[in-house]
Scaffold this motif. Structure first.
Motif, short mmCIF file in Angstrom:
data_model
loop_
_atom_site.label_atom_id
_atom_site.label_comp_id
_atom_site.label_asym_id
_atom_site.label_seq_id
_atom_site.Cartn_x
_atom_site.Cartn_y
_atom_site.Cartn_z
N MET A 34 2.71 -10.91 -6.07
CA MET A 34 3.44 -9.52 -6.52
C MET A 34 2.28 -8.51 -6.48
N ASN A 35 2.40 -7.16 -5.98
CA ASN A 35 1.33 -6.29 -5.91
C ASN A 35 1.66 -5.19 -7.08
N ILE A 36 1.12 -5.59 -7.88
CA ILE A 36 1.12 -4.71 -9.17
C ILE A 36 -0.02 -3.47 -9.29
N GLN A 37 0.33 -2.40 -9.60
CA GLN A 37 -0.50 -1.20 -9.86
C GLN A 37 -0.60 -0.73 -11.20
N ILE A 38 -1.54 -0.69 -11.80
CA ILE A 38 -1.60 -0.37 -13.34
C ILE A 38 -2.18 1.19 -13.21
N SER A 39 -1.61 1.98 -14.16
CA SER A 39 -1.89 3.22 -14.18
C SER A 39 -1.81 3.99 -15.76
N LYS A 40 -2.31 5.17 -15.84
CA LYS A 40 -1.91 5.54 -17.29
C LYS A 40 -0.49 6.10 -17.24
N ALA A 41 0.23 6.03 -18.46
CA ALA A 41 1.51 6.20 -18.41
C ALA A 41 1.66 7.69 -18.24
N ALA A 42 2.78 8.03 -17.61
CA ALA A 42 3.21 9.58 -17.31
C ALA A 42 4.44 9.73 -18.10
N HIS B 217 3.34 -1.29 -12.60
CA HIS B 217 4.15 -0.85 -11.70
C HIS B 217 4.34 -1.83 -10.49
N ASN B 218 5.39 -2.23 -10.11
CA ASN B 218 5.60 -3.09 -9.17
C ASN B 218 5.74 -2.54 -7.84
N GLU B 219 5.77 -3.33 -6.69
CA GLU B 219 5.92 -2.79 -5.28
C GLU B 219 6.84 -1.59 -5.09
N HIS B 220 8.19 -1.61 -5.80
CA HIS B 220 8.85 -0.71 -5.74
C HIS B 220 8.73 0.37 -6.84
N HIS B 221 7.42 0.40 -7.28
CA HIS B 221 7.23 1.64 -8.27
C HIS B 221 7.85 1.40 -9.64
N HIS B 222 8.56 0.48 -9.89
CA HIS B 222 9.26 0.31 -11.21
C HIS B 222 8.32 -0.13 -12.32
N VAL B 223 8.51 0.38 -13.28
CA VAL B 223 7.66 0.03 -14.56
C VAL B 223 8.03 -1.27 -15.00
N VAL B 224 7.43 -2.29 -14.85
CA VAL B 224 7.71 -3.58 -15.40
C VAL B 224 6.91 -4.06 -16.52
N GLY B 225 6.01 -3.32 -17.24
CA GLY B 225 5.22 -3.66 -18.56
C GLY B 225 4.45 -2.32 -18.74
#
Length: 169
Positions: free
Chosen positions: A1-9, A58-66
């Motif tokens: 699963m492609n997960i991207q971590i970023s600062k919360a917006a 964020h998952n590959e669909h740009h949904h926040v999952v955690g």
């Protein structure tokens, strides 16, 4: 699963609220019992600032999952380098390594900011969170017995910590 971590917006507030409210309802990771509103979480994200980061996964669909965050351990200046972390994952996304990515990223962010220690309390029956912390190099320091009541039942908490050597002067 492609997960991207970023600062919360601010745009993440609705998803962060859903995930936190799920954690509140499950009664496995927080003593909080009152569901949060999107407005409360928006204000929290807005007010955290650089010192108390909130990261989102964020998952590959740009949904926040955690999400994961650092909050103050104590207002006393001698504890300025100790942060309390929280981490929550959306149901259905647990056990896939997302929590580990989030906690590792949060630890890196803590190091960058200048924290020398991260700590947290985990419900003693929450084996998944304890395993996550162990896998990220946290050690169990002890147990707070009968730390608080949740739904009329006493809960013991495992205390975990991780020293960030680079910031020990």
């Amino acid at each position: 699963m492609n997960i991207q971590i970023s600062k919360a917006a601010l745009g993440d507030a609705e998803a962060v609220t859903e995930i936190y409210n799920q954690g509140i309802a499950e009664r496995a990771s927080t003593f909080e019992t009152k569901q949060k509103t999107v407005e409360e979480i928006t204000d929290w994200i807005r007010g955290q600032g650089e010192r108390y980061p909130i990261l989102t996964a964020h998952n590959e669909h740009h949904h926040v999952v955690g999400w994961a965050s650092i909050s103050s351990y104590s207002p006393r200046d001698c504890y300025r380098g100790v942060g309390v972390f929280s981490i929550y994952l959306r149901d259905g996304y647990r056990g896939q390594g997302i929590g580990k990515k989030l906690l590792q990223a949060l630890t890196e962010e803590a190091e960058r900011i200048g924290y020398w220690k991260l700590t947290s309390r985990i419900f003693q029956f929450n084996a998944a969170s304890q395993n996550l912390c162990r896998s990220c190099g946290f050690r169990e320091v002890g147990i707070y017995e009968k730390h608080s009541k949740l739904d009329g039942r006493w809960i013991d908490c495992v205390i975990v910590e991780k020293i960030i050597p680079r910031n020990i002067n």
